[in-house]
Design a protein around this motif. Structure first.
Motif, mmCIF file in Angstrom:
data_model
loop_
_atom_site.group_PDB
_atom_site.id
_atom_site.type_symbol
_atom_site.label_atom_id
_atom_site.label_comp_id
_atom_site.label_asym_id
_atom_site.label_seq_id
_atom_site.Cartn_x
_atom_site.Cartn_y
_atom_site.Cartn_z
ATOM 1 N N ASN A 173 38.802 48.076 39.388
ATOM 2 C CA ASN A 173 38.488 47.629 38.033
ATOM 3 C C ASN A 173 38.161 46.148 37.938
ATOM 4 O OD1 ASN A 173 38.848 50.191 37.046
ATOM 5 N ND2 ASN A 173 41.003 49.860 36.509
ATOM 6 N N GLU A 213 46.407 41.972 38.089
ATOM 7 C CA GLU A 213 45.755 43.084 37.403
ATOM 8 C C GLU A 213 46.626 43.599 36.258
ATOM 9 O OE1 GLU A 213 44.739 46.210 40.057
ATOM 10 O OE2 GLU A 213 43.614 47.332 38.536
ATOM 11 N N TYR A 217 45.536 43.431 32.103
ATOM 12 C CA TYR A 217 45.405 44.490 31.100
ATOM 13 C C TYR A 217 46.135 44.110 29.820
ATOM 14 C CZ TYR A 217 43.735 47.273 35.031
ATOM 15 O OH TYR A 217 43.032 47.735 36.102
ATOM 16 N N ILE A 665 38.428 48.263 33.078
ATOM 17 C CA ILE A 665 39.467 47.552 32.323
ATOM 18 C C ILE A 665 39.649 48.192 30.956
ATOM 19 C CG2 ILE A 665 40.085 45.331 31.293
ATOM 20 C CD1 ILE A 665 38.625 43.957 33.557
ATOM 21 N N VAL A 668 41.741 51.406 31.194
ATOM 22 C CA VAL A 668 43.178 51.208 31.417
ATOM 23 C C VAL A 668 43.834 50.605 30.171
ATOM 24 C CG1 VAL A 668 44.944 50.119 32.823
ATOM 25 C CG2 VAL A 668 42.831 50.883 33.880
ATOM 26 N N VAL A 669 43.188 49.633 29.575
ATOM 27 C CA VAL A 669 43.757 49.014 28.374
ATOM 28 C C VAL A 669 43.925 50.064 27.282
ATOM 29 C CG1 VAL A 669 43.292 47.392 26.491
ATOM 30 C CG2 VAL A 669 42.948 46.685 28.858
#
Ligand code: ADP
Ligand code: MG
Length: 682
Positions: A173, A213, A217, A665, A668-669
């Motif tokens: 990502n 990482e 996030y 990103i 995942v966020v």
């Protein structure tokens, strides 16, 4: 995953591992340095060591008297024999009998026992025949958090296979550019190295990437919230009012501290911007946050807007009303209150006056967020003691106006280094100065057997015209039980300890006007000793009170003790705090020592964090601190700062993460922080 049957899957679920990804992201809790193998003859008492041994003998016996089942396993290398000892694990006997003659790797602490060198319950791993590069030594060996039904060896093997088979599929990502800018490992190598730690350096590099990482996030989510709540929205641009500070100062019976002036100015500047303000005022107990709020509300009103001041409890809202009304009237502001438990008629009046725009400042509890509360023109929302309010309530209040400005006040002394993690979506003003003339509260820790001596000390303070808080021991979670305990204590103190003084009572089960009457009596000094449950914890402001006795102080955390102590020392008199407790645990005596040694809320919070660790420190979900898988909010602050800057850059250039390179990103966020983001946008 092959080899994971229903029963193992159920066990893994207990660790919140449901998918291959969860497993790959199940990072080791720590590592053991097993790069060097020891030999038996060189072992020293107390040493942690890894050895490669051959099992020679197994002996199991029952120590009848102590109901203990002891297994002793003899294992040797060329230099001698080590005895491995296991208690109450009788099933191991069979296993070791089968292992007779096989090679094992053991890791544990060495003790000199009655049979020479021993190891108590070591980690044991069996080496397959001819295995020259075993997983369990010759490297930094990962140690995983386990749950019942899972052994360290099993977990390691599982992860080893999982990494071999699936690590290749971990999606990357972070763009190549970003990784090369920050010198970060790629996702596949990082996961391999975090589980397979070949060297300390490689492991550190892997960890750095994964921590970055994880922080990224969070910081992206916060930056997006900030964008959605502030920068991206049209808000009210309040016009500056040069006369306001002077007017405020003239109504006050004291001189504003420099910190108060600075923070009020910061707030006014922020209110002048055309975006909704999201600002946190953090100030230790007694630093004078109420006046700062009043300053903000004054500017709103001079611009023709209404303000709402929301407190976590009715007692506090009532008190704000009491304090603010007097001052506000001199400033020409009309103040009103609204509570859930208010008589219908009064409520109706308050609502009508609010809707007609006759009210400038409405003070209340959660009731302010409810339906049917309509402002004429809401411009500013002040939330006191924010840790009791979530993002949700903030959003609900916001909807009562056209993107009003928001000011949040908290005394929770979160260490400076952490505020940006927890409140990353807010700007921060810090009140770092107490009103002048304040003397630090003198704090003493006393054992329970000195209770009557302590109360004699309290009496001598009362004789000089002082007033005392007595905080009832925390005996239960139940408000009812606590109410009972408090009234028993009050009665005992009145009858047997202070018959010549007036003892009052304050607890959560009392009616609103009863509570109010109790506080008023104390404030008016028609009551000398106020026995209270922890309702006094937040905000109760009676400057005349100069001693507080906390019974069973060991039951409170540091932050709470500091809050409680903050109830005294609110004038220029010397104040005292007595912590009554028979501490047994190291933890609680540490806490008492910290309280005796400092009055600084930030220092206390930092100590608290060290004693308890971040997980427990923040405790509740409301605190907003996410559970990190690998990042450590104390140790990794430098990485946190980098990730925050990066996140700001990303969101500024691409607020909705639409660009190809931000897709990962975004996903995942969305998955991790969906709830928070939805609440904000809602
Ligand atoms: P907190 O920050 O804990 O909410 P408060 O706003 O309740 O503090 O203020 C604590 C007490 O200090 C109040 O009695 C208030 O009137 C008083 N106070 C506030 N500012 C000053 C000042 N600049 N000088 C003297 N007393 C002050
Ligand atoms: Mg306050």
């Amino acid at each position: 995953m092959k080899g994971v049957g229903p029963s193992l899957a159920r066990t893994l679920e207990k660790l919140d591992i449901h998918t291959v990804r969860d497993l790959l992201e199940y990072y080791p809790a720590r590592y053991e340095d097993r790069t060097r193998l020891e030999c038996v003859s060189r072992l020293r008492d107390g040493q942690y060591a890894t050895l490669r041994l051959r099992v020679t003998d197994v002996d199991a016996r029952q120590a009848a008297r102590r109901r203990l089942n002891i297994i002793r396993v003899a294992a040797e290398d060329e230099t001698g024999t080590l005895v491995l000892v296991f208690f109450n694990q009788s099933w191991l006997k069979e296993r070791f009998v089968r292992l007779r003659g096989s090679e094992i790797i053991v890791y544990g602490q060495v003790r000199y026992g009655q049979f020479g060198s021993e190891m108590n319950a070591p980690d044991v791993e069996v080496l397959a025949e001819g295995d020259s590069d075993p997983w369990s030594y010759g490297r930094f060996v990962p140690v995983y958090r386990l749950t019942e039904g899972l052994t360290q060896t099993r977990m390691r093997q599982l992860l080893q296979r999982c990494v071999q088979q699936y690590v290749q599929d971990m999606p990357e990502n972070l763009s190549t550019q970003l990784r090369s800018d920050l010198n970060l490992m790629d996702v596949v190598s990082a996961h391999r190295a975090i589980h397979w730690a070949q060297s300390e350096e490689e492991n550190a590099a892997a960890r750095r990437r994964l921590v970055f990482e994880e922080f990224l996030y969070l910081q992206v989510a916060l930056a997006q919230m900030r964008h959605a709540e502030g920068e991206g929205l049209q808000g009210i641009a309040f016009k500056a009012d040069p006369g306001a500070l002077g007017a405020l100062q003239r109504t006050l019976p004291f001189i504003l501290t420099n910190a108060q002036k600075r923070v009020i100015t910061e707030i006014w500047a922020d209110m002048g911007r055309p975006h909704p303000m999201n600002r946190l005022v953090q100030g230790d107990v007694g630093s004078g946050k109420t006046v700062v709020a009043l300053g903000a509300m004054l500017l709103a009103s001079r611009n023709g807007y209404q303000s709402a001041l929301m407190a976590p409890t009715e007692v506090l809202a009532e008190q704000h009303f009491f304090n603010v009304e007097r001052l506000a009237e001199d400033l020409g502001l009309r103040v009103d209150v609204l509570f859930g438990s208010m008589p219908v008629k009064l409520k109706r009046n308050a609502l009508a006056s609010l809707e007609a725009g006759h009210t400038d400042i409405l003070i209340g509890t959660h009731a302010l967020v409810q339906e049917g509360v309509n402002f004429y023109r809401l411009g500013l929302v002040v939330v006191d003691e924010q840790h009791k309010f979530g993002v949700k309530q903030r959003a609900a209040l916001r909807q009562k106006g056209e993107n009003p400005d928001m000011l949040v006040m908290t005394a929770t002394p979160i260490p400076r280094t952490l505020t940006m993690t927890v409140y990353g979506d807010l700007d921060i003003s810090i009140l770092d100065e107490l009103p002048s003339g304040r003397k630090p509260v003198k704090t003493h820790h006393k054992p329970l057997q000195q209770r009557s001596r302590v109360y004699e000390g309290v009496r001598s303070i009362l004789q000089k015209g002082g007033q005392a808080f007595v905080v009832c021991p925390l005996v239960s979670d139940s408000e009812k039980v606590m109410a009972r305990a408090a009234s028993d204590l009050a009665e005992d103190l009145q009858q047997n300890v202070f018959p010549e003084y007036r003892v009052g009572l304050l607890h959560g089960q009392m009616k609103r006007d009863e509570k109010q009457a109790a506080i008023e009596a104390f404030r008016a000094h028609t009551c000398d000793v106020l026995v209270a449950t922890t309702v006094v914890e937040v905000g109760v402001d009676v400057p005349g009170a100069n001693v507080i006795v906390v019974e069973n102080a060991e039951r409170y955390g540091l932050a709470q003790l500091h809050q409680l102590r903050g109830r005294v020392g609110r004038s220029d008199q010397q104040a005292f705090c007595v912590l009554l407790s028979d501490t047994t645990s190291e933890d609680s005596s540490q806490r008492m020592a910290v309280m005796e040694s400092t009055n600084d809320g930030f220092q206390i919070a930092e100590q608290d964090l060290l004693i308890r660790g971040p997980g427990e420190f923040f405790g509740t979900k409301q605190s907003g601190l996410p559970a990190f898988k690998i990042a450590d909010v104390i140790r990794d602050v430098p990485i946190l700062e980098i990730s925050r800057a990066k996140a700001a850059e990303i969101v500024a250039s691409d607020p909705h993460l639409k660009k190809q390179e931000h897709r990962g990103i975004r996903e995942v966020v969305a998955r991790k922080y969906r709830e928070q983001l939805l609440e904000t946008v809602a």
